[in-house]
Design an enzyme around this catalytic site. Sequence first.
Site, PDB file in Angstrom:
ATOM      1  N   LYS A  76       5.234  -6.557 -11.166  1.00  0.00           N
ATOM      2  CA  LYS A  76       4.351  -7.275 -10.493  1.00  0.00           C
ATOM      3  C   LYS A  76       3.829  -8.581 -12.468  1.00  0.00           C
ATOM      4  O   LYS A  76       3.936  -7.401 -12.757  1.00  0.00           O
ATOM      5  CB  LYS A  76       2.859  -6.787  -9.947  1.00  0.00           C
ATOM      6  CG  LYS A  76       1.914  -8.124  -8.942  1.00  0.00           C
ATOM      7  CD  LYS A  76       0.595  -7.774  -8.876  1.00  0.00           C
ATOM      8  CE  LYS A  76      -0.290  -8.582  -8.248  1.00  0.00           C
ATOM      9  NZ  LYS A  76      -1.308  -8.204  -7.166  1.00  0.00           N
ATOM     10  N   SER A 151      -2.289 -10.886  -3.200  1.00  0.00           N
ATOM     11  CA  SER A 151      -1.985 -10.851  -3.598  1.00  0.00           C
ATOM     12  C   SER A 151      -0.161 -10.701  -4.561  1.00  0.00           C
ATOM     13  O   SER A 151       0.454 -10.743  -5.052  1.00  0.00           O
ATOM     14  CB  SER A 151      -2.904 -10.981  -5.087  1.00  0.00           C
ATOM     15  OG  SER A 151      -2.430  -9.896  -6.167  1.00  0.00           O
ATOM     16  N   SER A 175      -4.698  -5.878  -2.113  1.00  0.00           N
ATOM     17  CA  SER A 175      -3.246  -6.752  -2.520  1.00  0.00           C
ATOM     18  C   SER A 175      -2.293  -5.654  -2.560  1.00  0.00           C
ATOM     19  O   SER A 175      -1.362  -6.545  -2.528  1.00  0.00           O
ATOM     20  CB  SER A 175      -3.545  -7.426  -3.782  1.00  0.00           C
ATOM     21  OG  SER A 175      -4.309  -8.785  -4.009  1.00  0.00           O
TER      22      SER A 175
END
Lengths: 483, 115
Positions: A76, A151, A175
């Site tokens: 990420k 997210s 997330s």
Amino acid sequence: MHNKSITALAAGLRAGDYSSVELTQYFLDRIQRLDTGLNSFITVCAEEALAAARAADKKLQAGEAGPLTGIPIAHKDIFCTKGVRTTCGSRMLESFISPYDATVVARLKAAGAVSLGKTNMDEFAMGSSNETSYYGPVRNPWDTGTVPGGSSGGSAACVAARLAPAATGTDTGGSIRQPAALCGITGLKPTYGRVSRYGMIAFASSLDQAGPMTTSAADAAIMLQAMAGFDGRDSTSAEQPVPDYSSGLQDDLTGLKIGLPREYFGEGLDAAVARSIEEAIGEYKKLGAEVVEISLPNTHLAVPTYYVVAPAECSSNLSRFDGVRYGHRCEDPKDLEDLYKRSRAEGFGDEVQRRILIGTYALSAGYYDAYYLKAQQVRQLISDDFKRAFGQVDLIMGPTAPESGFRIGEKADDPVSMYLSDIYTIAVNLAGLPGISIPVAPAAGSPVGLQIIGNYFAEARLLNVAHRLQMATDYHQAAPAGI
Amino acid sequence: MWICYFSPTLILPPVITEETMSLDHADVKQIAHLARLDLSGEKMESIAADLTNILDLVAQLSAVDAADVVPMAHPLQMAQRLRSDEVTERDRREAFQSIAPQTENGLYLVPKVIE
């Protein structure tokens, strides 16, 4: 090849069926071919990946390989990667090249994993749909008109589309788990403090936690093994020994006591999602588990509590972006205040600005007691709910998200309705507990996630319970069409 | 016109006395100033409405009686670790300043703040 587990890929590497360079090139080719339609990567690092793969091949030849040596993964874009751009999904960090590696990145590197690149995400991890990214929305590989969740939407989408066997994610209010649910993959948020936050760009420091996103619980165990552990560079890192997460995966579930919170099955839960969850609970009964109804009476207060605590911590953490030391700086500032204000207004998107403003308001003189202090008190009540529940049951199960994927743009103009998509995940962060989302029967073709919540440091048990369902069913093996 | 940079200190606001949850433009302007965000006029309307909606959501907390509850500071009730006062990091000023928008002689440059 791309549907193989980490264990199977590692076995192929050891047997010499293919080299890590070949495996890495295979996934790089898939990204090039398929990611234009998904936008799951912000930065692809082909050169660095192939160099790491060559080093892994040497280790494999020398017989020094571990379970992740030579396995391609994705990070990420919230994790600092030395020498590679780290944007956090923001214009603020569009040209930021980190001078150091996050602990998670360093540990996976040391374990021999090969990073393919950095995945797309909601800006500064603030969002539940990946639409707040400065680098454009990510599309859900199951239906490219829908969101992948957020997210960690890029990580979820790239694993679901088999563009990487595994990815890292972070979870502040859901997330990891919510995008895992929407993309039909396995996502684990460990206990607060289990995985180091060092080098993970901070959003809400008392809630942020990193974890693995994979196609199976068995793969998540391998990833977590490399990621977890004490780190002196994170002041809230837990000084707890790390157990072997793979050894107990097959443990029998007879007598396991599962609690179903009635508040997680009430109003607001999509009927088709509820049916999928009930079907999965039925599977657990067949595996010998006992199911009891429990209550988490303060569930309805989790979202309001979170939207004080998280913005308050965000407004403080994001004050470091000042246009002076790194990150975006506006053109021709007329004075220092203008430099701060315009750099921040230009560098941050709307959702980040909203949260900074809410947090600033909640912490401002005269309002602190009414908002922040009150929220921390209610947070304790929410945490006490779980404490009572774990006196009665071993694990808690329910839906990860109230509905399966929603359309891109559907909630973009209504922040509050977007916030409610994390209604079942947020309380887990507030209490600091571990939670995992695993795919169960789809609802009208869209993936659905079952959330399993455990007591502090019960990651091994969560992985065991998730793995047993994945042994008995094949929901986790389903891949989107055309992939 | 450039001098070296000092950490900005947070200047506390004049207390916002209005007790209502609804925020008007003047409130938002003041909060934006505290947060050092340059909000343009056209954005103000939608931001004020969004913030009011979020505060409406948060207002549910005011109905909860939690007066006797100790605020939760940390999920695991951990104490802050201490370490011995020794130098553990080497000087990496050049690496850190290489990503700064503007530096000179090892200093970060900003517009002049003192006449």
